[in-house]
Design an enzyme around this catalytic site. Structure first.
Site, short mmCIF file in Angstrom:
data_model
loop_
_atom_site.label_atom_id
_atom_site.label_comp_id
_atom_site.label_asym_id
_atom_site.label_seq_id
_atom_site.Cartn_x
_atom_site.Cartn_y
_atom_site.Cartn_z
N ASN A 107 -2.23 0.02 8.55
CA ASN A 107 -1.35 0.27 9.70
C ASN A 107 -1.06 1.76 9.85
OD1 ASN A 107 1.67 0.81 8.75
ND2 ASN A 107 0.87 -0.76 7.39
N THR A 131 -2.73 -8.54 11.18
CA THR A 131 -1.38 -8.24 11.66
C THR A 131 -1.21 -6.80 12.12
OG1 THR A 131 -0.66 -7.78 9.39
CG2 THR A 131 -0.28 -10.02 10.23
N CYS A 186 3.48 -11.81 3.30
CA CYS A 186 4.22 -11.71 4.57
C CYS A 186 4.12 -13.03 5.33
CB CYS A 186 3.65 -10.57 5.40
SG CYS A 186 4.34 -10.48 7.07
N CYS A 224 1.52 -8.43 14.36
CA CYS A 224 2.94 -8.42 14.03
C CYS A 224 3.73 -7.70 15.14
CB CYS A 224 3.15 -7.73 12.69
SG CYS A 224 4.87 -7.49 12.25
N SER A 233 4.67 0.55 4.96
CA SER A 233 4.88 0.55 3.51
C SER A 233 5.53 1.83 3.01
CB SER A 233 3.53 0.34 2.80
OG SER A 233 2.92 -0.86 3.20
N HIS A 257 0.09 -8.55 1.32
CA HIS A 257 -1.11 -8.78 2.14
C HIS A 257 -1.70 -10.17 1.91
CE1 HIS A 257 -1.30 -4.82 3.80
NE2 HIS A 257 -1.36 -4.23 2.62
N HIS A 266 0.82 -1.20 0.00
CA HIS A 266 0.00 0.00 0.00
C HIS A 266 0.86 1.26 0.00
CE1 HIS A 266 -3.99 -1.92 1.52
NE2 HIS A 266 -3.87 -1.94 0.22
N GLU A 294 -5.84 -8.10 3.30
CA GLU A 294 -5.22 -9.13 4.15
C GLU A 294 -6.28 -9.97 4.84
OE1 GLU A 294 -3.27 -9.31 8.52
OE2 GLU A 294 -2.32 -7.85 7.20
#
Length: 655
Positions: free
Chosen positions: A225, A167, A96, A195, A267, A74, A41, A126
């Site tokens: 995120n 995540t 990931c 994560c 990202s 994702h 992203h 994701e």
């Protein structure tokens, strides 16, 4: 003073960096490839990838088996991956590893008859990808939706659920959601799949936002995120700006600002962060626009110490109870001996010297009395946790010592951190006495870390299995008939023993254990014995190896012929009783026959009336057939003759 506080963890996370590197490498190898949607992203990065020959495809209809597709970080819908495979399109999976783990968890949950519950944004790629790995997933964005589902039907509380998180989910949302499920559901399994890098980034952003006048979050507006970072910062700082690049900044953003904070989504490339940092510094100076006095400049030359921060200083003095450290602040700083090391017998001068640079953790700042209390021990503990968290991502093999056995497994101390190893991951057989492992040094991998709950789970078996697999491959790559190995007896049966020759078990048949006749392998060896063996035959497809122990360079018949002649008397061992006589071992590997008529100086009905297996007797060698390698023996010839018995010699009899 520093105008801009930059978060240490800002920028590419491991998964994003891995995806970009994989895409670039694939493009170089193929001369150009495709990505389904945006690889990550960030529009800037996607545009750069396009210049490198990585084109974007929104659909897979036009792709053929001649094409190569890189799967985004994702992850992708399982149906899409299946369709690509059916079309013969080559796929390079840049998903990931943390996302792949969640996909496996929900698939496994459904196989076990459990309902997968995903805490995250339902429309995020994701989450959509994860949900596609099971048939009946539940996706909730937070605790309110969880409670609504539970209240909708009382049967929902009886449903076995497996709970995972996106995540990049905000930890507080996940924790409040799983706590409700844990409390109200009768059978809930919880997996903290946020994560570690995301949690660290969010925590760091929250801490910085609480200290600054303005907080800037850099990242693509489609990035989950980045959006979560902005939400977190807004709770601690009144002025938060989410931007995609430096062009969106203006002097008005920093009016009245003396210190600003900067973080970035996973990202966001380093180049954009660097450009934003430089622009922010210039804009803050421009917004200030005043000449500072000498006193202000002097005060700004000192560091501002805040409890909980890391600080680096120079050791200036050492006493028996503490060390003094210059950290470039107005306050005098010191470290107590108890905060320097856990070793009560250690002396400060044995650990540090005057002039040493030392990194520490600020425990307490007293501005009134003008001192700061530091701790090296606590910082070391923080670093250990960071290393433990990194070990999960890197799948690093760590070493520790088993300290205790507890319910369900053992505890291993890894650099002072307690790591729980379930019994199934201990590398020991089911039902084994795990207390025997206490004080042993072991190698393990960290499989799960929850720093907030100070819970760490590890696996010894994954390391030992990997080592055993490598050893097996080495054995099969180099095995050949006649090759000798030093092995260990692993198990025994009535027909032979199994010997470990370096990760692979081979079988030694009972007939190959000894030149002498034996009834059971236990007569010559036991489990745990070291044994020199050689390969008789092997089958790589069936993974079977036949081993021998007997020394083939020695011919037992030649040993007999060198040692004995007809007429000699030998001490022999009875090895088998037959109706017509008894076979006796003359030398290991060579037997002779004592005919029933040659057992005693009187007539007997059967050999066992006089002899028993294992008995050692003296016998005379009365005949040798060298061609057939047969020997005739006589006990009677060594006894006084009886008038009523036939004294005629008997010819050797076939066994």
């Amino acid at each position: 003073m520093r105008n801009v506080i930059l978060a240490e963890s800002a920028g590419f996370c491991y998964g994003v960096e891995r995806a970009v590197e994989l895409a670039g490498k694939t493009a170089d190898e193929t001369g150009g490839c495709w990505m389904l949607g945006d690889l990550i992203h960030n529009a800037h990065v996607v545009e750069e990838l396009a210049h490198r020959g990585i084109r974007k495809a929104e659909k897979i209809d036009g792709l053929t088996k001649e094409d190569t597709v890189v799967i985004r970080s994702h992850g992708e819908l399982r149906s899409v991956l299946d369709e690509l495979e059916a079309k013969g399109v080559r796929c390079v999976n840049a998903t990931c590893p943390n996302v792949v783990r969640i996909q496996k968890l929900v698939a496994q949950a459904e196989q076990e008859g459990r309902r997968p519950v995903i805490i995250g944004e339902a429309h995020h790629p994701e989450v959509a990808g994860i949900a596609s790995w099971c048939r009946h997933p539940l996706v909730f964005e937070g605790p309110d939706e969880v409670q609504k589902w539970l209240d909708a039907d009382p049967q929902n509380r009886e449903t076995p659920v497996t709970v995972v998180a996106q995540t990049t989910c905000i930890r507080s949302l996940f924790e409040s959601s799983w706590k409700i499920l844990k409390k109200e559901c009768t059978n809930a399994k919880i997996f903290d799949t946020i994560c570690n890098a995301t949690h660290k980034r969010q925590t760091e952003a929250e801490e910085i936002a609480a200290k600054v006048d303005v907080m800037v979050v850099v990242g693509d507006r489609k990035s989950a995120n980045t959006k979560h970072l902005t939400e977190i910062c807004k709770k601690r700082c009144p002025r938060v700006f989410q931007i995609e690049n430096a062009d969106e900044l203006s002097p008005d953003s920093f009016n009245g600002c003396s210190v600003a904070g900067l973080t970035a989504g996973a990202s966001t490339p380093a180049g954009i962060i660097k450009e934003v940092y430089a622009t922010m510094s210039e804009e803050i100076k421009a917004a200030g626009g005043k000449e500072e006095s000498f006193e202000e400049l002097l005060n700004q030359s000192f560091k501002t110490l805040n409890t909980g921060e890391k600080v680096t200083g120079i050791v200036t003095a050492i006493t028996p109870t503490e060390i003094q450290v210059d950290v470039g602040a107005k306050q005098a700083a010191y470290i107590k001996l108890s905060e320097l090391t856990d070793d009560p017998s250690a002396k400060p001068e044995d650990i540090v010297k005057v002039g040493d640079e030392i990194e520490t953790y600020i425990v307490r700042v007293n501005d009134i009395e003008g001192y700061a209390e530091l701790s090296k021990k606590r910082l070391d503990a923080v670093k250990v946790w960071e290393n433990i968290e990194q070990a999960v991502e890197d799948k690093t093999v760590l070493e520790g010592t088993v300290t205790e056995e507890n319910k369900g497994g053992i505890v291993v101390s890894v650099k002072g951190v307690r790591v729980f190893v379930p019994a199934s991951q201990s590398g020991q057989p089911r039902g084994a006495d795990l207390s025997a492992m206490i004080k042993q040094k072991v190698q393990l991998r960290i499989t799960e870390v929850n720093r907030a709950r100070r819970r760490v789970v590890g696996s010894i078996r994954s390391v030992s299995d990997e080592a055993r697999k490598a050893a097996q491959e080495q054995v099969w790559a180099n095995i050949e008939v006649g090759k000798h190995y030093t092995g260990t007896v692993k198990s025994m049966t009535s027909y032979g023993v199994f010997v470990d020759i370096g990760g692979v078990d081979g079988m030694v048949h009972i007939s190959e254990l000894s030149w002498s006749r034996i009834k059971t392998p236990s007569e010559v060896c036991k489990v745990g014995d070291t044994m020199d063996v050689y390969v008789i035959s092997f089958d790589p497809e069936k993974h079977k190896i036949s081993l021998g122990v007997k020394d083939r360079s020695v011919d037992p018949w030649e040993v007999f012929m060198d040692k004995y002649s007809v007429g000699d008397v030998a001490s022999v061992r009875i090895v088998k009783l037959m109706t017509f006589g008894a076979f006796a071992e003359v030398v290991p590997g060579v037997d002779g026959l004592i005919h029933i008529s040659q057992i005693a100086d009187h007539r007997i009905e059967k050999p066992e009336d006089v002899l028993s297996e294992g008995q050692v007797v003296d016998a005379k060698i009365t005949a040798v057939d060298e061609e057939k390698k047969k020997i005739s023996l006589s006990i009677r010839a060594l006894l006084a003759p009886s008038d009523e018995e036939d004294t005629a010699d008997e010819a050797p009899v076939e066994e």
